[in-house]
Structures are given as C-alpha cells and as structure tokens.
Design a protein around this motif. Sequence first.
Motif: not given
Length: 184
Positions: A154-157, A125, A131, A123, A127-128
């Motif tokens: 995911k990152k950025g979503e 790497t 989150t 997570w 996930l933001d």
Amino acid sequence: MLNRTLRATALLAVMVAVAAPVAVAAPAPSSPTARETVTVSSLKGDARMDYPVTDQVVRVSVDARAVYSVGSTPQRSWGTFRISHAQDGKLYWGEFAVDCLTTGGPTATVTGRLVRTSPGHPWLTVLDPHTRMGVSFFVPEKGQARIGLSGATKKGEPLLTKCMAPAADAKVVDGGYTLRDGKG
C-alpha cells in the motif's frame, strides 16, 4: 685464409644477431582465455488462473527475458507483464515493466514496476506510482502449470524486493506459458 674466416665469422654473427631478436620476441603459446558464458532466459504466454471468487476472472500475460553471465541473478531483464482482473462487469488491468526475471528448471519469478493501468483502476488510489509486484510461475513439461501473485504494498509502505514472489500456488485453468531456462 684469414680473410675467409673473418667473412664466415661476420656472416655467422649477422645471422645470430638477426635471428636472436626474432626468437626472443616470439610469443609463448598462450592458454585460451576463459570467455564469459552469456545465456538468455525467457518466459512468454497468457493464462487464466484459478481464482476463489467464481464470478471473477484473473489473467496474467507475460513476455520477459533476462541475460545471465555468472550466477543466478540476471545482469539485465526486460519485457512486460500484465495482470487483468474482471469483476462486476468491469475489466481492470495493470501493466508492469519487468525489472527481474529469474529462472530455474520449470520455475520462474518475474517482478516489475507498474507503468499503466486501466482507467478508474482502484490501484490508482491505493498504490504508489511505479509500485513493484511479483509473479511466480511453475511451467512443467507435462502436467498443470501454476501461478503465484505477490500483490502490492500500500501507499507509503516499502516496495516488494526485486526478483521476489510467492510460491506458484494457483492452478492455470486456461492458456499457458513457454519457459526457456537458458542457464540449465
């Protein structure tokens, strides 16, 4: 005689003058004020959920509370929940700070922000930081409890919406939960 009449009239006038403000100033009986009813709901426990990959173990532990006054949205929620996933001889876990606990009868939904993970957790790497994930619970008085996990974006979503989680579709195969729905 006139003197006596004047004294009596003066005495009567004094009594009226003293009593009148008291009578006028006396408060009218008031109706009781409507107090807000405050209730507390709680969810606590630890359980292993049925997971389709037989050599992996997923557990969800939770200790959450919420205060309600009116309606189904809590005024304040707090606590933690942890999702642990054992696979390939490693134990990965993520701990979440509760930002919402909603309850209704034998069901509950908990959401929270990720605050800690086990070292090397994937997570870190994908996930933001902070989150949000959600977990739903079905905790019947009799019968089998169930859990539902939302996963994370995911990152950025965009983040998962607060107080939301999928249906509790996975059976609890070990452990359990105690749910107190303070609203009902």
